[in-house]
Motif scaffolding. Sequence first.
Motif, PDB file in Angstrom:
ATOM      1  N   ARG A 179      -0.845  -7.968  -3.723  1.00  0.00           N
ATOM      2  CA  ARG A 179      -2.269  -8.295  -3.603  1.00  0.00           C
ATOM      3  C   ARG A 179      -2.625  -9.589  -4.335  1.00  0.00           C
ATOM      4  O   ARG A 179      -3.794  -9.968  -4.393  1.00  0.00           O
ATOM      5  N   TYR A 228       3.224  -3.402  -6.451  1.00  0.00           N
ATOM      6  CA  TYR A 228       2.129  -3.290  -5.475  1.00  0.00           C
ATOM      7  C   TYR A 228       1.037  -4.315  -5.782  1.00  0.00           C
ATOM      8  O   TYR A 228       0.526  -4.993  -4.874  1.00  0.00           O
ATOM      9  N   LEU A 231       0.831  -1.204   0.000  1.00  0.00           N
ATOM     10  CA  LEU A 231       0.000   0.000   0.000  1.00  0.00           C
ATOM     11  C   LEU A 231       0.865   1.254   0.000  1.00  0.00           C
ATOM     12  O   LEU A 231       0.577   2.231  -0.700  1.00  0.00           O
ATOM     13  N   ARG A 265       2.065   1.771  -3.444  1.00  0.00           N
ATOM     14  CA  ARG A 265       1.000   2.307  -4.295  1.00  0.00           C
ATOM     15  C   ARG A 265       0.843   3.816  -4.093  1.00  0.00           C
ATOM     16  O   ARG A 265       0.711   4.582  -5.051  1.00  0.00           O
TER      17      ARG A 265
END
Length: 753
Positions: free
Chosen positions: A594, A590, A552, A555
């Motif tokens: 995920r 990033y 995060l 990002r």
Amino acid sequence: MASSPCSNSNFDSGLEIKTRSVEQTLIPLVSQITTLINHKDKPKKSERTQAAIHRVGQAVNVAVGRFVTVGEAIATENQELKDEMGQACFEARRAGDAIAQLTDVGPALPPQSDGLVTVFSDRTGMVKAARLLLSSVTKVLVLADRIVIKQIITSRNKVLVTLDHLERVSTFQEFVQIFSKFGNEMVEFAHLTGDRQNDLKDEKKKARMAAARAVLEKCTMMLLTASKTCLRHPDCDSARINKDAVFHRMRCALEQVIEIVTEARSCGENKILPASIYNGIKDFKFSVECLRENLNSSSPQSMGSQLEALVERTEDFTDSAYTSHEQRQAILGLCQLARQDTQQLVHTWAEAQSAQAKEATEDMEVAILKTCHSVSDLRRELHKVAIIRASDLLKVHGEQLPLRALKAAGAEGKLEAVAEYSRTLTEQKEQLVETCRLLCHVSGNEPLEITCIHAEETFHVIGPQIMSAAQTLALHPSSKIAKENLEVFCEAWESQLCDMALLLREINDVFEGDKQSYLSLPRPGKHSANLKTAKAVKLDPEEQTSMAKLGLELRLLSSDVDTEVEKWEEQEHDIVRQSQSLASMAYDMYLFTRGEGLLKTTLDLFHQAEVLSEEGLQLCSALRTFSTQLVDEEKSVVMTEMEKMVALCQQLQMGAKTPVQGKTATFQKVDSSIQTTGGILTVVLSLLPSCNKLTRKYKLERSTLGSPQGWREMQDASTPVREEEALHNKNSNGFGVTSLEQHMVGLNLLESK
């Protein structure tokens, strides 16, 4: 505790959320409900935990009460939604009360020897209440969203009515009055559709909305001048043709907006995305790689016909008169290579079937890799051809020679010259239309495909409109209105060329991102017999969770870099391009944290880290060159930050290349790579504003060397204006609202010739 009062509900929870605003509203509620359900799994709780659960339950109930009050007010104001909204609000209130009841533990019970209190746990009741609450709240939000759609439709209908009136006016005075009303209605429609575009979750719908709004933006200005010209020269056929084309295109764009917001299915929906080569290659590679997972899932013979369909689409390239002989031969050769590799794959699959193999054999693995490699080479060649064609066309058309010639011939009343230059413009238009079609084939994603189609349609429509406007001017060379009208259409053509240049860069960025992922895959060759010994590692769910925070941060940093880069006037500056590239690669990393995106394994990630470090070192080289024009103090600041980046890039490069064994060591290497990448972006983020400021400063100094105005005076007037214009042009929800309002202010000039 009694069972939940929600247990008999049959409320539908399968509502599709189509907008970001609805999604964002639900996220906090989902988080709180998840907390409550998770705690119901644990009968024993401390007094502190009990109190926290009670507070969350009561907070949910209070929030739902406020939410329902707003929903009921909306129902009162919109009678057509009253029954549905009322039912949804009732269910939401009932579910909120149930959750409050289920989290109310009543009088405190005596703690046991372990200091915990045993409370009754009705998890089933909590789950039912939570489902009802989420479904009913979602229903309220979706119903409220219908109000927004209704507003857009109402606004569109008002615009259409006024558009009809505008088309039928016969005097300047009447036109001024109606266009003033039309302008206000278009401003309202612009803001409503802009908000809707930003709120849409579906990127394809967003792109279609952007295309439709771009048409409305350009057509609003064209409509003004085309109508004025037609009023000034009512017997001129070319002026009427010019005007009719604008009105028709505007109505089509208005209809497309409504199709998007109401999700209507029209014939245009099916035509919007023709089969592209990029998608064909992606589907073909997916079919090939599926053979590895399940040998019996499908027959590879079907891949032969799939490949032939793909090869057939390449005829848009090979049949083009503008494709060179060398380019045509290269494409045909790669198509033939793909056929051979596919035939070899079918052969190895048949052998594996005969041997009753349970998994892909070594020969089959090699054949799969070679087939994927050959179609990827084909895509790369097609991309190169399309990009070179588009770049060359933009260079040639950047001089705008046919447009200048048309304007001059029209102003001199030379109809034969206008006809001759119109033929030249027609040829250029056909080249641009064909090039947009080729770019669509290699665009890399659906939103860019839609943008390519929009560009193709724009060139196809505006070309003839320029010609009719030029013909009108040639028939009436002294008419200032006819001259202004031609100028507006030429500006729209030039604007679309600028948009095409941006589109070209975006397509290239997508391709570069895919290429980086592709380069991380194993290559067929002399070492391919050992393919199974070098297996990449995938992060398990726990490791992905621990990566989430670092991801995060990455990002956010990449987003900040993009924001800073947008502030630069010189978008082609080396510092800008390399910073954008770094931010793009960091964003891919990033997505890896995920479990999404192009980087599927740790090997992909480490290769990406190597490429990123090399790009970072190239940025350092650009910064070193840039620093040579700076004075001592400025140069010192830039060089200090650059040295930090060099050290971080070298650290990232060495870490990525260092081999590790075991899952723990691999995980630590991933962690280190992401942290170091974050450090590089932090340095880039500190450099971009100062370098931008210095670039502006020295550019301004150079531009004022021969000017009587002083540096101080120019400095005061420069930056704020540019920033304000950039902010308005980029972020305004209205399409061309400022330009439209300026035209409305100047309507009193309509009577001038």
